[in-house]
Design an enzyme around this catalytic site. Structure first.
Site, mmCIF file in Angstrom:
data_model
loop_
_atom_site.group_PDB
_atom_site.id
_atom_site.type_symbol
_atom_site.label_atom_id
_atom_site.label_comp_id
_atom_site.label_asym_id
_atom_site.label_seq_id
_atom_site.Cartn_x
_atom_site.Cartn_y
_atom_site.Cartn_z
ATOM 1 C CD GLU A 63 -2.508 1.741 0.327
ATOM 2 O OE1 GLU A 63 -2.420 2.944 -0.019
ATOM 3 O OE2 GLU A 63 -3.256 0.916 -0.252
ATOM 4 N NE ARG A 95 -15.808 3.992 0.649
ATOM 5 C CZ ARG A 95 -16.103 3.230 -0.393
ATOM 6 N NH1 ARG A 95 -15.239 2.299 -0.778
ATOM 7 N NH2 ARG A 95 -17.224 3.388 -1.045
ATOM 8 C CE1 TYR A 108 -24.685 4.389 3.885
ATOM 9 C CE2 TYR A 108 -25.741 5.466 2.014
ATOM 10 C CZ TYR A 108 -24.624 4.890 2.591
ATOM 11 O OH TYR A 108 -23.451 4.818 1.892
ATOM 12 C CG ASP A 128 -13.132 1.514 -7.725
ATOM 13 O OD1 ASP A 128 -14.160 0.936 -8.094
ATOM 14 O OD2 ASP A 128 -13.105 2.361 -6.806
#
Length: 398
Positions: free
Chosen positions: A34, A108, A217, A295
């Site tokens: 990462e 997330r 939400y 993605d």
């Protein structure tokens, strides 16, 4: 018994971590690189629909989900200016009975953290930060990945899970030529206690209008309200989730909308904005021992709430494919074959949904009511969503 295979993953987002956890579950060695200095996820809320939830449950994350998720009870469509409401099936309390898994709302960052925690509980040494992947090469026996600060790393497979601006995709297939949609997205989070009690229910509310849409939400066990609005505006084309805007600017974009929408906007701590871009589905994700995920290969507009779910599905099917076939190039071919048509279809269906919730007919109350009742009738809803939610990445043919 562990399989003699080493998988290198570029990118530790939700898709890359799901793939890593699924590979570990299969006894396959994996290393995740990462580029960021720490493992955390930007952004706010997401919908984890039954197709994504069943993968996470299979990966042993059910207890972690119970601690942080909000279980959806219902979904409402509301008209942008009057607030008139229509209740929809398929997205709430009946989900477990209908699809075999619940429909959840998640922050997330919470989902990302539970994936990191699950991997660290097994193999903490496989997660590397400050590790930007800059180049790679493959030959008949493996892949060499060049990583800043880590030198050259050798593996059998490389998976590009490095997002919408994927370095791996760019080096394999060239520039993706994104096209600006003429729409801008705003997002923000509101501490739930700032909102009136009737606005705190565990439901998705979709406001739709002639020049935009709003989705709200609750997330983080109901502590926060997630807010996203997608509006027609062509003067901001930065594709970043971290560009800050202002409350006044967001309110200006939503002028004329119902007071409930304005109430939420006024209570956001920091609103963020980004431009929405279209990318055509790739005709191929794979080259030899290298493939893509999430993605990096099928970025989509957010109108169906399936971006994270598709990455989660990819991770599970990838692990199953690499476990099922001894030849890694054959395995990656089967992975792409199992995922390509579904993911590409959802990319295109997300575009259609964007046009469906942003229509001139919604400017007039009478024509809006006729349009909504036609588009969101029971039969249309089932046709639109059942094939998405019924999919089972843990058992689909590979």
């Amino acid at each position: 018994m562990a399989k003699a295979l080493r998988v290198l993953i570029a990118g530790a987002g939700i898709g890359g971590l799901t793939a890593a956890l699924a590979l570990l579950q299969k006894g396959i060695d994996v290393e995740v690189f990462e580029r960021a200095p720490e493992l955390k996820e930007a952004g706010a809320g997401l919908h984890c629909s039954p197709n994504g939830v069943r993968v996470l449950q299979t990966l042993g994350l059910n207890d972690a989900l119970e601690r942080v998720a909000v279980k959806a009870v219902d979904r409402d469509i509301r008209l942008w200016d009057t607030g008139q409401s229509w209740r929809l099936p398929n997205h709430g309390a009946s989900s477990e009975e209908r699809y075999g898994a619940p429909y959840l709302f998640l922050h997330r960052g919470d989902l990302h953290a539970m994936l990191v925690s699950a991997i660290r509980a097994q193999r903490p040494e496989i997660l590397h930060v400050n590790a930007r992947c800059v180049d790679f090469a493959q030959d008949g026996s493996g892949v060499t990945l060049d990583v800043e600060g880590h030198g050259s790393v050798r593996g059998d497979v490389l998976i590009g899970a490095d997002g919408v601006k994927s370095i791996v995709r760019g080096k394999l297939f060239g520039d993706d030529n994104p096209k600006f949609t003429g729409r801008l997205a705003w997002r923000g989070l509101v501490p739930i206690e700032r909102l009136p009690e009737p606005m705190r229910a565990p439901i998705t509310t979709n406001w739709i209008g002639p020049n935009g849409s709003v989705t709200t939400y609750p997330v983080r066990k109901g502590e926060l309200m997630n807010f996203v609005t997608l509006v027609n505006r062509d003067d901001w084309q930065a594709e970043s989730w971290t560009d800050q805007g202002t409350i006044d600017e967001c309110l200006h974009d939503m002028r004329g909308w119902h007071d409930d929408v304005h109430e939420i906007i006024r209570n956001i701590d920091v609103p963020y904005k980004w431009g929405l871009f279209l990318r055509d589905p790739l005709t191929s994700w794979t080259s030899g021992r290298i493939s893509l995920l999430g993605d990096a290969c099928h970025p989509m507009l957010p109108y169906l709430g399936q971006g994270a779910n598709m990455a989660i599905e990819d991770g599970m099917v990838l692990a199953r494919s690499l476990d099922a076939f001894d030849d890694v190039e054959v395995a990656l071919t089967h992975y792409e074959r199992a995922r390509g048509e579904r993911a590409s279809t959802i990319v295109l269906k997300s575009r259609e949904q964007g046009d469906r919730v942003n229509r001139s007919e919604l400017g007039d109350s009478a024509s809006a009511a006729r349009y909504i009742e036609a588009q969101w009738s029971g039969g249309n809803i089932a046709q639109r969503y059942d094939w998405i939610f019924d999919y089972d990445a843990t058992s689909v043919e590979i």
